[in-house]
Design an enzyme around this catalytic site. Structure first.
Site, mmCIF file in Angstrom:
data_model
loop_
_atom_site.group_PDB
_atom_site.id
_atom_site.type_symbol
_atom_site.label_atom_id
_atom_site.label_comp_id
_atom_site.label_asym_id
_atom_site.label_seq_id
_atom_site.Cartn_x
_atom_site.Cartn_y
_atom_site.Cartn_z
ATOM 1 C CB CYS A 110 -2.606 8.193 -6.423
ATOM 2 S SG CYS A 110 -4.093 8.048 -5.408
ATOM 3 N N GLY A 113 -10.144 -3.240 -12.443
ATOM 4 C CA GLY A 113 -10.783 -4.529 -12.692
ATOM 5 C C GLY A 113 -10.833 -4.855 -14.180
ATOM 6 N N GLY A 170 -7.800 7.406 -1.051
ATOM 7 C CA GLY A 170 -7.059 8.599 -0.672
ATOM 8 C C GLY A 170 -5.745 8.286 0.015
ATOM 9 C CG LEU A 171 -2.394 7.426 -1.908
ATOM 10 C CD1 LEU A 171 -1.562 8.579 -2.490
ATOM 11 C CD2 LEU A 171 -1.614 6.123 -2.041
ATOM 12 N N GLY A 186 -3.966 -4.134 -14.933
ATOM 13 C CA GLY A 186 -5.307 -3.729 -15.335
ATOM 14 C C GLY A 186 -6.183 -4.944 -15.575
ATOM 15 C CE LYS A 211 -3.868 2.322 0.912
ATOM 16 N NZ LYS A 211 -4.672 2.550 -0.287
ATOM 17 N N GLY A 212 0.535 2.232 -0.812
ATOM 18 C CA GLY A 212 1.355 3.441 -0.948
ATOM 19 C C GLY A 212 1.755 4.042 0.389
#
Lengths: 303, 255
Positions: free
Chosen positions: A131, A218, A73-74, A244, A46-47
């Site tokens: 993002c 997705g 929202g990171l 993707g 995760k960022g």
């Protein structure tokens, strides 16, 4: 494991070319109870930002045809908590860790890179200039070549770690952005992040996301991603990680033929967290049966 | 938590639009009342996400209660014994009902009856007899009432008056709280009902646990999709901090 899937992305060596995409697999450690996460080619966590971020107002996710929108929202625990918490466990589990980094300025990206450069157990950085769910930074660096080049150069000067730059499908000239970041020192490109979308509840007449718009992911976006991998592969020689809507080996093969040297599994982790392991097993069988290595497929679409 | 690919063993259809799905445990489904599972059928790419369901039964078979609200729940409700499903769980934190001797009042709204039924049956198994208040729009949406009645003292409310009290389940709760000021509350239902129950509890300083729901992708605390703003000003995550939270944490009054 035969080693037939071993993959090189520039200086980055991976045990196989099937990774999990940032934001869809937490910090990886959450899944150790249901699968052997060390088998995954790379875990893009995760960022991570310099300081923790609370994220956006809810609702943050909604489902759409063959896909989903998110506007997280990171939300993340920040650099310090990541280093002292999940990273320790990832090392114990021998996971291949790729740290997705997020900053609001080139200097913040560079500062994160400087800090991670000194940390044990990190295979590469994935620089998130794409993002769509934050007001500052993110996609704003990925829309045009010059800001993308500036961020990449700053990161390059701050670390010896392999650098993957994660690109946005919303760039006006993605091949131009790709060329700029490779010139600035990117070792590989991740194509692509989500594309902004919107969904409205017709009963309440309100957007389904608290932030109104969010990133679409997705299988719904797979043809767009395949096209962009194809175009970027024609424009640059740097290795490409296709992202993707990958849900199975067939989807992964499509990205390889378009020009990818690896893939990331994203939204499909939510259908089945073990998707990446299934693709790795199927990929190995496929390579043995067809007497080839994954890299033999890269860019081999016949036009 | 476990991930397993298992099969539907039995389906009950207690009312139109509802299905109680039982699936094989391989060897056992574990979980506490209020905990949930992420469930998805083998139907390709659409819909892509698993769906979160409260556990209704655990053991050799697990069970979930599906109410049809969209494409995913329709596909699940239309499944047949022998069909394959993927189950991830048990997830989240369930109800804490260790405080024996207290008067337990359980409040269910609509399909929120699922974890309340499992809680009532667990309490009954440990020798308690809880009061269960159950509300729905109409009698056609009241399901599994016989099982509730064998676990506790049940009173129902329907908005259209087709069964029980005409009005909201919170009307019933008001009456119970006047007689039982030392009750412990446990609630699951639509957001409006939960807010009303929680505020009644907070006002009276009655302990109250609420089981929340939210759009959700991972069920494992990783996607950060199911945020709910707590009284503290911080976000809590329904899948990993909840789904059962204290009413005070969400609806408590500012100090």
């Amino acid at each position: 494991m035969t080693g037939i899937l071993e993959t090189r992305l520039g200086p980055l060596k991976l045990k196989n070319p099937v990774l999990v995409a940032s934001g869809t697999f937490g910090y990886g450690v959450e899944y150790e109870d249901i699968m052997d996460i060390s088998r995954i080619g790379g875990i893009c966590v995760k960022g991570i930002s310099l300081t923790p971020r609370p994220g956006n107002p809810p609702p943050r996710v909604c489902e759409t045809p063959a896909g989903m929108l998110n506007a997280i929202g990171l939300a993340n625990i920040g650099y310090d908590a990541f280093i002292s918490g999940p990273l320790q466990r990832l090392r114990e589990l021998c996971a291949t860790v790729i740290v997705n980094t997020y900053g609001t300025s080139a200097e913040e990206f560079a500062e994160l890179a400087r800090r991670f450069d000194k940390v044990e157990g990190i295979a590469a950085l994935e620089v998130n200039i794409s993002c769509p769910n934050v007001n500052a930074g993110g996609i704003h660096f990925g829309m045009r070549p010059e800001p993308a080049r500036e961020v990449t150069r700053a990161v390059r000067e701050a670390t010896r770690l392999p650098i993957i730059v994660k690109l946005s499908p919303e760039a006006i000239d993605l091949a131009g952005v790709a060329q700029a970041v490779v010139e600035a020192g990117a070792d590989a490109l991740a194509v692509m992040n989500t594309i902004r979308g919107m969904s409205i509840d017709v009963d309440t007449r309100r957007p389904r996301l608290g932030s109104v718009m969010g990133g679409l992911s997705g299988p719904a976006i797979r043809p767009l991603a395949v096209r962009l991998v194809y175009e970027v592969h024609k424009a640059v020689s740097a290795p490409i990680i296709g992202i993707g809507g990958v849900t199975c080996l067939q989807d992964a093969l499509e990205f390889f033929l378009a020009g990818a040297s690896a893939v990331q599994v994203g939204t499909a982790n939510y259908s089945n967290p073990r998707t990446s392991l299934d693709i790795i097993d199927d990929f190995e069988t496929y390579c043995i049966e067809h007497h080839l290595f994954p890299s033999d497929l890269t860019g081999k679409v016949q036009i | 938590m476990k991930w397993l690919r298992t099969t539907i063993t039995q389906i009950e259809r207690p009312a139109p639009g509802f299905a109680l799905l039982r699936f094989a445990g391989q060897p056992e489904i574990q979980g506490e009342p209020g905990q949930f599972v992420m469930v998805r059928g083998a139907w390709g790419n659409d819909p892509i996400l698993a769906r979160a369901f409260s556990l209704v039964e655990v053991g050799v078979h697990g069970a979930i209660l599906v109410r049809v609200v969209g494409r995913g729940t329709r596909r699940l409700a239309d499944m047949r014994p022998g069909d394959s499903i993927d189950v991830l769980g048990p997830a989240g934190h369930g109800f804490d009902f260790s405080g024996k001797g207290d008067v337990s009042v359980l409040v269910a709204g609509g399909v929120g009856v699922a974890p309340i039924l499992m809680l009532a049956e667990s309490m009954a198994a440990s020798g308690q007899r809880p009061i269960v208040l159950y509300g729905a729009r109409g009698s056609g949406e009241l399901v599994l009432c016989e099982r509730l009645a064998s676990a506790g003292e049940v009173a129902v409310a329907t908005e259209d008056g087709s069964r029980g009290h005409r009005g909201y389940v919170t009307d019933l709760l008001l009456g119970v709280l006047e007689k039982q000021p030392s009750a412990h509350l446990y609630a699951c239902g639509p957001e409006g009902m939960l807010e009303a129950v929680a505020k009644m509890a907070v006002r009276r300083s009655v302990p109250c646990q609420i089981a929340l729901e939210s759009p959700m992708a991972c069920g494992k605390g990783t996607c950060k999709g199911c945020a709910v703003l707590a009284r503290s000003g911080q976000y809590l995550y329904i899948c990993s901090d909840g789904p059962v939270l204290s009413a005070d944490d969400i609806y408590g009054e500012e100090q």
